[in-house]
Design a protein around this motif. Structure first.
Motif, PDB file in Angstrom:
ATOM      1  N   PRO A 142       0.800  -1.227   0.000  1.00 36.29           N
ATOM      2  CA  PRO A 142       0.000   0.000   0.000  1.00 36.29           C
ATOM      3  C   PRO A 142       0.833   1.279   0.000  1.00 36.29           C
ATOM      4  O   PRO A 142       0.376   2.315  -0.492  1.00 36.29           O
ATOM      5  CB  PRO A 142      -0.827  -0.126   1.290  1.00 36.29           C
ATOM      6  CG  PRO A 142      -0.972  -1.602   1.484  1.00 36.29           C
ATOM      7  CD  PRO A 142       0.352  -2.173   1.045  1.00 36.29           C
ATOM      8  N   ASP A 143       2.063   1.218   0.525  1.00 35.16           N
ATOM      9  CA  ASP A 143       2.907   2.419   0.532  1.00 35.16           C
ATOM     10  C   ASP A 143       3.825   2.495  -0.682  1.00 35.16           C
ATOM     11  O   ASP A 143       4.744   3.319  -0.733  1.00 35.16           O
ATOM     12  CB  ASP A 143       3.720   2.517   1.823  1.00 35.16           C
ATOM     13  CG  ASP A 143       4.700   1.366   2.005  1.00 35.16           C
ATOM     14  OD1 ASP A 143       4.650   0.401   1.202  1.00 35.16           O
ATOM     15  OD2 ASP A 143       5.509   1.422   2.948  1.00 35.16           O
ATOM     16  N   GLY A 144       3.561   1.646  -1.683  1.00 34.79           N
ATOM     17  CA  GLY A 144       4.272   1.764  -2.950  1.00 34.79           C
ATOM     18  C   GLY A 144       5.581   1.015  -3.055  1.00 34.79           C
ATOM     19  O   GLY A 144       6.287   1.145  -4.058  1.00 34.79           O
ATOM     20  N   LYS A 145       5.934   0.193  -2.080  1.00 32.50           N
ATOM     21  CA  LYS A 145       7.157  -0.604  -2.154  1.00 32.50           C
ATOM     22  C   LYS A 145       6.891  -1.888  -2.947  1.00 32.50           C
ATOM     23  O   LYS A 145       5.830  -2.492  -2.814  1.00 32.50           O
ATOM     24  CB  LYS A 145       7.668  -0.961  -0.757  1.00 32.50           C
ATOM     25  CG  LYS A 145       8.059   0.247   0.088  1.00 32.50           C
ATOM     26  CD  LYS A 145       9.218   1.009  -0.520  1.00 32.50           C
ATOM     27  CE  LYS A 145       9.655   2.151   0.371  1.00 32.50           C
ATOM     28  NZ  LYS A 145      10.763   2.935  -0.239  1.00 32.50           N
ATOM     29  N   VAL A 146       7.853  -2.256  -3.757  1.00 30.00           N
ATOM     30  CA  VAL A 146       7.697  -3.440  -4.603  1.00 30.00           C
ATOM     31  C   VAL A 146       8.550  -4.581  -4.079  1.00 30.00           C
ATOM     32  O   VAL A 146       9.760  -4.431  -3.877  1.00 30.00           O
ATOM     33  CB  VAL A 146       8.082  -3.124  -6.060  1.00 30.00           C
ATOM     34  CG1 VAL A 146       8.057  -4.391  -6.915  1.00 30.00           C
ATOM     35  CG2 VAL A 146       7.133  -2.080  -6.641  1.00 30.00           C
ATOM     36  N   TRP A 147       7.902  -5.706  -3.858  1.00 27.50           N
ATOM     37  CA  TRP A 147       8.588  -6.946  -3.504  1.00 27.50           C
ATOM     38  C   TRP A 147       8.563  -7.858  -4.723  1.00 27.50           C
ATOM     39  O   TRP A 147       7.533  -7.990  -5.389  1.00 27.50           O
ATOM     40  CB  TRP A 147       7.888  -7.631  -2.327  1.00 27.50           C
ATOM     41  CG  TRP A 147       8.132  -6.948  -1.018  1.00 27.50           C
ATOM     42  CD1 TRP A 147       7.720  -5.697  -0.667  1.00 27.50           C
ATOM     43  CD2 TRP A 147       8.835  -7.472   0.107  1.00 27.50           C
ATOM     44  NE1 TRP A 147       8.123  -5.396   0.608  1.00 27.50           N
ATOM     45  CE2 TRP A 147       8.814  -6.469   1.116  1.00 27.50           C
ATOM     46  CE3 TRP A 147       9.477  -8.674   0.371  1.00 27.50           C
ATOM     47  CZ2 TRP A 147       9.406  -6.649   2.363  1.00 27.50           C
ATOM     48  CZ3 TRP A 147      10.065  -8.863   1.606  1.00 27.50           C
ATOM     49  CH2 TRP A 147      10.046  -7.859   2.579  1.00 27.50           C
ATOM     50  N   SER A 148       9.704  -8.462  -5.024  1.00 29.45           N
ATOM     51  CA  SER A 148       9.770  -9.344  -6.180  1.00 29.45           C
ATOM     52  C   SER A 148      10.591 -10.577  -5.850  1.00 29.45           C
ATOM     53  O   SER A 148      11.647 -10.480  -5.223  1.00 29.45           O
ATOM     54  CB  SER A 148      10.411  -8.619  -7.371  1.00 29.45           C
ATOM     55  OG  SER A 148      10.590  -9.508  -8.469  1.00 29.45           O
ATOM     56  N   VAL A 149      10.105 -11.732  -6.285  1.00 32.30           N
ATOM     57  CA  VAL A 149      10.863 -12.972  -6.154  1.00 32.30           C
ATOM     58  C   VAL A 149      11.116 -13.545  -7.530  1.00 32.30           C
ATOM     59  O   VAL A 149      10.352 -13.300  -8.480  1.00 32.30           O
ATOM     60  CB  VAL A 149      10.150 -14.012  -5.264  1.00 32.30           C
ATOM     61  CG1 VAL A 149       9.805 -13.441  -3.911  1.00 32.30           C
ATOM     62  CG2 VAL A 149       8.890 -14.558  -5.945  1.00 32.30           C
ATOM     63  N   GLN A 150      12.182 -14.297  -7.636  1.00 30.98           N
ATOM     64  CA  GLN A 150      12.492 -15.051  -8.846  1.00 30.98           C
ATOM     65  C   GLN A 150      12.722 -16.490  -8.424  1.00 30.98           C
ATOM     66  O   GLN A 150      13.691 -16.785  -7.714  1.00 30.98           O
ATOM     67  CB  GLN A 150      13.731 -14.492  -9.559  1.00 30.98           C
ATOM     68  CG  GLN A 150      13.629 -13.003  -9.917  1.00 30.98           C
ATOM     69  CD  GLN A 150      14.149 -12.108  -8.812  1.00 30.98           C
ATOM     70  OE1 GLN A 150      15.246 -12.314  -8.311  1.00 30.98           O
ATOM     71  NE2 GLN A 150      13.395 -11.086  -8.430  1.00 30.98           N
ATOM     72  N   ASN A 151      11.819 -17.376  -8.821  1.00 28.17           N
ATOM     73  CA  ASN A 151      11.891 -18.780  -8.446  1.00 28.17           C
ATOM     74  C   ASN A 151      12.459 -19.593  -9.607  1.00 28.17           C
ATOM     75  O   ASN A 151      11.956 -19.536 -10.725  1.00 28.17           O
ATOM     76  CB  ASN A 151      10.502 -19.308  -8.082  1.00 28.17           C
ATOM     77  CG  ASN A 151       9.991 -18.732  -6.775  1.00 28.17           C
ATOM     78  OD1 ASN A 151      10.776 -18.249  -5.962  1.00 28.17           O
ATOM     79  ND2 ASN A 151       8.693 -18.777  -6.577  1.00 28.17           N
ATOM     80  N   PHE A 152      13.509 -20.339  -9.319  1.00 22.45           N
ATOM     81  CA  PHE A 152      14.229 -21.099 -10.347  1.00 22.45           C
ATOM     82  C   PHE A 152      13.920 -22.589 -10.221  1.00 22.45           C
ATOM     83  O   PHE A 152      13.810 -23.126  -9.125  1.00 22.45           O
ATOM     84  CB  PHE A 152      15.746 -20.887 -10.207  1.00 22.45           C
ATOM     85  CG  PHE A 152      16.172 -19.451 -10.411  1.00 22.45           C
ATOM     86  CD1 PHE A 152      16.595 -19.002 -11.652  1.00 22.45           C
ATOM     87  CD2 PHE A 152      16.164 -18.557  -9.354  1.00 22.45           C
ATOM     88  CE1 PHE A 152      16.988 -17.697 -11.851  1.00 22.45           C
ATOM     89  CE2 PHE A 152      16.565 -17.238  -9.531  1.00 22.45           C
ATOM     90  CZ  PHE A 152      16.970 -16.803 -10.774  1.00 22.45           C
ATOM     91  N   GLN A 153      13.850 -23.251 -11.375  1.00 26.88           N
ATOM     92  CA  GLN A 153      13.578 -24.701 -11.397  1.00 26.88           C
ATOM     93  C   GLN A 153      14.431 -25.337 -12.495  1.00 26.88           C
ATOM     94  O   GLN A 153      14.521 -24.792 -13.594  1.00 26.88           O
ATOM     95  CB  GLN A 153      12.103 -24.946 -11.701  1.00 26.88           C
ATOM     96  CG  GLN A 153      11.743 -26.381 -11.908  1.00 26.88           C
ATOM     97  CD  GLN A 153      11.397 -27.127 -10.642  1.00 26.88           C
ATOM     98  OE1 GLN A 153      11.991 -26.887  -9.608  1.00 26.88           O
ATOM     99  NE2 GLN A 153      10.430 -28.018 -10.709  1.00 26.88           N
TER     100      GLN A 153
END
Length: 246
Positions: A235-246
């Motif tokens: 809600p405060d505009g911060k971006v969380w990102s994950v990269q999942n590898f297989q």
């Protein structure tokens, strides 16, 4: 902070690794509004504004005379040769072209190609950026976009935003979730994740301990053939990102 997590056995997970992030004093240039035109060295690397490769992909630097290009690149484009690396000229220390001798044993030093223009699909942009770094900087073949796992990756990003990095991966909140995970927690925008966070991860390079090189190791592990990127904006505009590898 950047964090990497690698599942080394069914119930054994090894995690670690911290680096500059947009909320710390040692942040990456270009992750805050005005960074690339304030005549200041915001990340302490000795480079200012558009002379800092972290600003290459931002409009203020692309539009300046000569474009952002990067060392060895064609003006305004970086000449990266695309996400799969076919064609194009060498950009920002990258190799471009066809890589006739195959994958390199180690990444090219100081390889910082400007991120490709956004397609409007963050998950695709993320995969293309990873593949750009793999190809331009080490002649590694592209990873497949793992679309079947993107919903789980999005869930990981949202779950972690109220807990801590890799919480969803550790807690097994969804499947398919992959064998290893990199994470960019609390960055300023999706663009900064793709242009900045993924570059910082790559810049760790090979070596030991895993806590200092884990992101690069996950991005180049020859056992992995697919990657799923996930995003969540708080809600405060911060971006969380994950990269999942297989």
């Amino acid at each position: 902070m950047l964090t990497a997590c690698s599942m080394t056995a069914v119930v054994t997970v090894g995690c670690g690794g911290e680096s500059a992030d947009p909320s710390s004093g040692m942040r990456v240039e270009g992750t805050h509004s005005g960074d690339c035109e304030d005549e200041a060295d915001n990340d302490g690397d000795g480079l200012f504004d558009c002379d800092d490769p972290s600003c290459d992909s931002l409009r203020v630097c692309i539009d300046r005379p000569g474009g952002s290009g990067g060392t060895g690149g064609s003006p305004g484009t970086g000449g990266t040769g695309g996400a799969t690396g076919t064609g194009g000229t060498a950009g920002a220390g990258g190799v471009g072209g066809e890589c006739p001798t195959g994958p390199l044993a180690a990444p090219i030093a100081n390889c910082q190609p400007a991120a490709p223009p956004s397609t409007g699909d963050p998950e695709l942009d993320c995969v293309e950026r990873i593949n750009q770094l793999r190809w331009d900087c080490q002649c590694l073949p592209p990873l497949e976009r793992w679309t079947a796992a993107e919903s789980c990756a999005d869930q990981h990003a949202e779950y972690d935003s109220t807990r801590s990095a890799h919480s969803g991966f550790r807690d097994g909140i969804c499947t398919p979730d992959g064998w290893a995970q990199n994470e960019c927690p609390g960055w300023g925008s999706i663009d900064s994740v793709i242009a900045g966070c993924l570059q910082v991860m790559w810049d760790e390079g090979p070596g030991e301990p895993y806590s200092e090189h884990g992101h690069y190791i996950n991005m180049t592990n020859p056992d992995y053939t697919m990657v799923a990127c996930g995003f969540y904006e708080t809600p405060d505009g911060k971006v969380w990102s994950v990269q999942n590898f297989q």
